[in-house]
Design an enzyme around this catalytic site. Structure first.
Site, PDB file in Angstrom:
ATOM      1  N   TYR A 140      10.937  12.886 -12.364  1.00 56.97           N
ATOM      2  CA  TYR A 140      12.156  12.070 -12.349  1.00 56.97           C
ATOM      3  C   TYR A 140      12.513  11.647 -10.923  1.00 56.97           C
ATOM      4  O   TYR A 140      12.877  10.489 -10.677  1.00 56.97           O
ATOM      5  CB  TYR A 140      13.344  12.836 -12.949  1.00 56.97           C
ATOM      6  CG  TYR A 140      13.302  13.048 -14.441  1.00 56.97           C
ATOM      7  CD1 TYR A 140      12.563  12.232 -15.286  1.00 56.97           C
ATOM      8  CD2 TYR A 140      14.023  14.073 -15.029  1.00 56.97           C
ATOM      9  CE1 TYR A 140      12.540  12.430 -16.655  1.00 56.97           C
ATOM     10  CE2 TYR A 140      14.016  14.284 -16.396  1.00 56.97           C
ATOM     11  CZ  TYR A 140      13.270  13.457 -17.203  1.00 56.97           C
ATOM     12  OH  TYR A 140      13.272  13.667 -18.560  1.00 56.97           O
ATOM     13  N   ASP A 143      -4.794   3.766  -4.781  1.00 56.50           N
ATOM     14  CA  ASP A 143      -4.871   4.233  -3.390  1.00 56.50           C
ATOM     15  C   ASP A 143      -5.984   5.270  -3.229  1.00 56.50           C
ATOM     16  O   ASP A 143      -5.916   6.356  -3.803  1.00 56.50           O
ATOM     17  CB  ASP A 143      -3.527   4.838  -2.993  1.00 56.50           C
ATOM     18  CG  ASP A 143      -3.387   5.068  -1.504  1.00 56.50           C
ATOM     19  OD1 ASP A 143      -4.418   5.083  -0.798  1.00 56.50           O
ATOM     20  OD2 ASP A 143      -2.252   5.220  -1.046  1.00 56.50           O
ATOM     21  N   HIS A 196       0.839  -1.200   0.000  1.00 63.44           N
ATOM     22  CA  HIS A 196       0.000   0.000   0.000  1.00 63.44           C
ATOM     23  C   HIS A 196       0.874   1.251   0.000  1.00 63.44           C
ATOM     24  O   HIS A 196       1.757   1.401   0.835  1.00 63.44           O
ATOM     25  CB  HIS A 196      -0.905  -0.018   1.230  1.00 63.44           C
ATOM     26  CG  HIS A 196      -1.800   1.161   1.327  1.00 63.44           C
ATOM     27  ND1 HIS A 196      -2.036   1.804   2.517  1.00 63.44           N
ATOM     28  CD2 HIS A 196      -2.515   1.831   0.397  1.00 63.44           C
ATOM     29  CE1 HIS A 196      -2.866   2.811   2.315  1.00 63.44           C
ATOM     30  NE2 HIS A 196      -3.164   2.846   1.027  1.00 63.44           N
TER      31      HIS A 196
END
Length: 140
Positions: free
Chosen positions: A112, A64, A22
């Protein structure tokens, strides 16, 4: 072989999806993205585009629901004239598999940095510009 797993999901990718917990993030990177130099774990998915891969992954990976943005894309660099049409396709795929979420638009260098911390990066052959997407795993 196993039943019901789309052939686009390799054994290595399935293993990574199962190992993620999670809040862990996975990046689906387009063909221009510097995947190898930014990945803790690199999964190759050469010859495939991100939309078909995203659709297959969302059959197994819950997003989520405890965060505002479980999905993020690399924002267009200021001054660039590209208007990514693939983002609408992502929204449709996500809505098909999950409920709709507002997509987060992440500045290039911040994207990035998040990629370097991601659980894994899936390198694809996606040709669309600004097609990189981050998914945050939720709970079942």
């Amino acid at each position: 072989m196993l039943k019901g797993i789309p052939s686009i999901i390799s054994p290595d990718l399935m293993k990574v999806l199962m190992e993620m917990g999670h809040g862990d993030e996975i990046v689906l990177a387009d063909g221009n993205f510097p995947s190898a130099s930014h990945a803790q774990r690199l999964i190759r998915s050469d010859g495939h585009g991100i939309p078909e891969l995203l659709s297959a992954i969302l059959q197994f990976l819950p997003l989520d629901t405890y965060v505002e943005h479980p999905v993020g894309v690399m924002a267009v660099v200021p001054g660039d004239t590209v208007q990514p049409t693939i983002w609408k396709e992502y929204e449709n795929i996500i809505h098909e598999h999950e409920r709709s979420f507002p997509i987060e638009y992440i500045e290039r260098f911040e994207f990035y940095e998040r990629t370097k911390k991601a659980f894994a990066v899936v390198a694809t052959s996606e040709k669309a510009l600004y097609a990189n997407i981050i998914l945050k795993k939720g709970v079942i």
